[in-house]
Scaffold this active site. Structure first.
Site, PDB file in Angstrom:
ATOM      1  CG  HIS A 133     -18.953 -14.410  -7.607  1.00 25.75           C
ATOM      2  ND1 HIS A 133     -19.498 -14.750  -6.389  1.00 25.75           N
ATOM      3  CD2 HIS A 133     -19.477 -13.209  -7.926  1.00 25.75           C
ATOM      4  CE1 HIS A 133     -20.328 -13.801  -5.998  1.00 25.75           C
ATOM      5  NE2 HIS A 133     -20.331 -12.839  -6.908  1.00 25.75           N
ATOM      6  CG  HIS A 134     -15.495 -15.181  -1.777  1.00 29.38           C
ATOM      7  ND1 HIS A 134     -15.386 -16.459  -1.249  1.00 29.38           N
ATOM      8  CD2 HIS A 134     -14.674 -14.402  -1.009  1.00 29.38           C
ATOM      9  CE1 HIS A 134     -14.569 -16.437  -0.220  1.00 29.38           C
ATOM     10  NE2 HIS A 134     -14.112 -15.225  -0.057  1.00 29.38           N
ATOM     11  CB  SER A 135     -20.651 -17.732  -4.981  1.00 31.74           C
ATOM     12  OG  SER A 135     -20.469 -17.478  -6.357  1.00 31.74           O
TER      13      SER A 135
END
Length: 492
Positions: free
Chosen positions: A133-135
């Site tokens: 996930h980009h987070s």
């Protein structure tokens, strides 16, 4: 890093909010078949040392919670009949990654997984796919992690060399010693230009949020683009060729890459409007079918850290580090010069002019501060909606990450290439540019309902680069040694 919980950064909260669920995919090609046991053993020993890889999102999406990691739940080794695949390994890998974009990550555990495909492709003997996930972190963070896990292929005991990036000298550097008065005038001019460019950029950003949208073209996505699956393609070109153009035109590698991108998108948009001849039904491209005053813009990702380039992972994990791990990035809305030029070098000149203006603007850090304020006062959902509205009004997203300057290996597995990409964004087109040793990987991710053939875009990128090299040779802007390098690269 011993706290059981840690808050998400502002951009991380945007990337995981409803409607902006961004995930990254890093495809790593290996020169040998992959031993899955080596991957599993390394993860079991090291994954707990990294707080992001061993944490899950809290239900409110605002905190990381430390958790136990069962590595086997995150590593997938599909049983593949290589005989059935034959020489279609590239297509198999593209289809596999495309299917991943339809499968959400399990939020009950850390948001990453690894897929091992022992399939021969045109550029590798096997492929590893890291989805996360980009987070969890931006491109710089992920690249620092990859380099911390690998060693030099030429020296298996040595860690990769961390590339050192320097700022280009500006006008004031050249006349620093010419006198107090002149230096003061230059400083006043530079400050005034910085403030003016920032004001203009922020006004255009406000207009983009309110009403200013890109022209509808064969590349422009719609409101449903972020929910559609993605198709991926890539092309590997010579980094030396890009450096030759950079030196001949006295610009940066980023300038060259933007010029190549503008040329390629211009060719693609024009070619998408080919007309069929009435005689024999052959396709004849119009000389110029690009509308006048066309508006095509890209959201370009910018690193906001005070230190440039990849940093050692240990430094990024320091709590008060100036090159902190995470999502310390934002976007700059960059206008693209789209139109057919008889001289391909014009695209480079226009790219340099645009980049010079954006370098003298505080667009990205000011926008980051604005979004941080909105998130803290009104919540991540409002901040994410505004961020998404900016992207919806533009045509593409572009990212460029510097990679290792030499070939690297993972536990005896030499790496052939590193190709990052992202899905979940509202634009129909994402272009990632990733350097590795003497190569530059061009990665294209598209919404196939808008752009059915990403390979065509890769072709246009490669052809645009070649046309610029040829134009430099014809104009006599390359010396004999550079021409020799060019010829050797084209033969290879």
């Amino acid at each position: 890093m011993n706290e059981e919980e840690e808050p998400l950064s502002p951009m991380a909260r945007i990337f995981q909010s409803s409607g902006t669920d961004y995930c990254t995919v890093i495809t790593i090609g290996f020169k040998t078949k992959i031993n899955p046991d080596v991957i599993l053993d390394d993860l079991k020993q090291n994954v707990s040392k990294h707080p992001r890889l061993s944490s899950k999102l809290a239900d409110d999406g605002a905190r990381w919670i430390k958790t136990e990691v069962n590595v086997e739940d995150h590593v997938f080794v599909p049983d593949i009949d290589t005989g059935e695949i034959g020489d279609k390994g590239d297509r198999f890998v593209e289809d596999y990654i495309s299917r991943l974009t339809t499968l959400p990550l399990d939020r009950s555990r850390p948001l990453w997984d690894i897929h091992i495909l022992n399939v021969k492709t045109s550029d590798a003997e096997a492929v590893g796919i890291i989805r996360s996930h980009h987070s969890l972190g931006d491109g710089m963070s992920r690249m620092s992690l990859i380099m911390a896990c690998t060693h030099k292929t030429s020296d298996p005991e040595a860690l990769p060399t961390i590339p050192i990036l320097r700022r280009r000298e500006n006008v004031s550097d050249g006349i620093r010693d010419t006198g107090w008065f002149l230096s003061s005038m230059v400083a006043i001019y530079a400050t005034t230009r910085l403030i003016w460019n920032t004001i203009i950029d922020l006004l255009l950003l406000l207009a983009t949020v309110l009403f200013l949208k890109d022209t509808e073209t064969s590349l422009k996505g719609g409101a449903e683009a972020d929910r559609n699956y993605r198709r991926f393609s890539h092309r590997i070109v010579s980094l030396d060729d890009i450096r030759i153009i950079k030196d001949a035109m006295d610009m940066t590698i980023n300038d060259v890459l933007l010029g190549v991108t503008q040329a390629a998108l211009s060719r693609y948009i024009n070619g998408a409007h080919d007309k069929t001849s009435e005689h024999g039904g052959t396709s004849t491209p119009l000389l110029n079918n690009i509308p006048c005053n066309i508006r095509v813009r890209a959201g370009v990702l910018v690193n906001l850290r005070s230190k440039f380039g990849i940093q050692p992972l240990a430094d990024m994990m320091e709590k008060d580090s100036k090159c902190r791990w995470g999502n310390h990035i934002n976007i700059v809305v960059l206008p693209l010069s789209i139109g057919l030029e008889t001289d391909p070098l014009v695209y480079l000149s226009k790219a340099k002019s645009t980049m010079d203006q954006k370098k003298n603007s505080l667009h990205a850090p000011v926008l980051y501060s604005i979004l941080s304020f909105i998130i803290s006062v009104f919540g991540a959902k409002i901040g994410a909606a505004l961020f998404k509205r900016v992207l919806l009004s533009t045509t593409a997203c572009i990212s460029n990450v510097n990679g290792p300057t030499e070939e690297i290996s993972f536990h005896g597995h030499p790496i052939a290439y590193i190709i990052p990409s992202v899905y979940g964004h509202p634009q129909a087109l994402m272009i990632h540019l990733q350097s590795y040793a003497d190569k530059m990987a061009i990665s294209i991710a598209v919404d196939p309902t808008i752009i059915p053939d990403p390979h065509k875009l890769c072709d246009e990128m490669e052809e645009s680069l070649k046309s610029m090299k040829i134009a430099l040779v014809e104009k006599g802007l390359l010396n004999d040694e550079q021409v020799s390098v060019r010829v050797n690269n084209m033969c290879n």
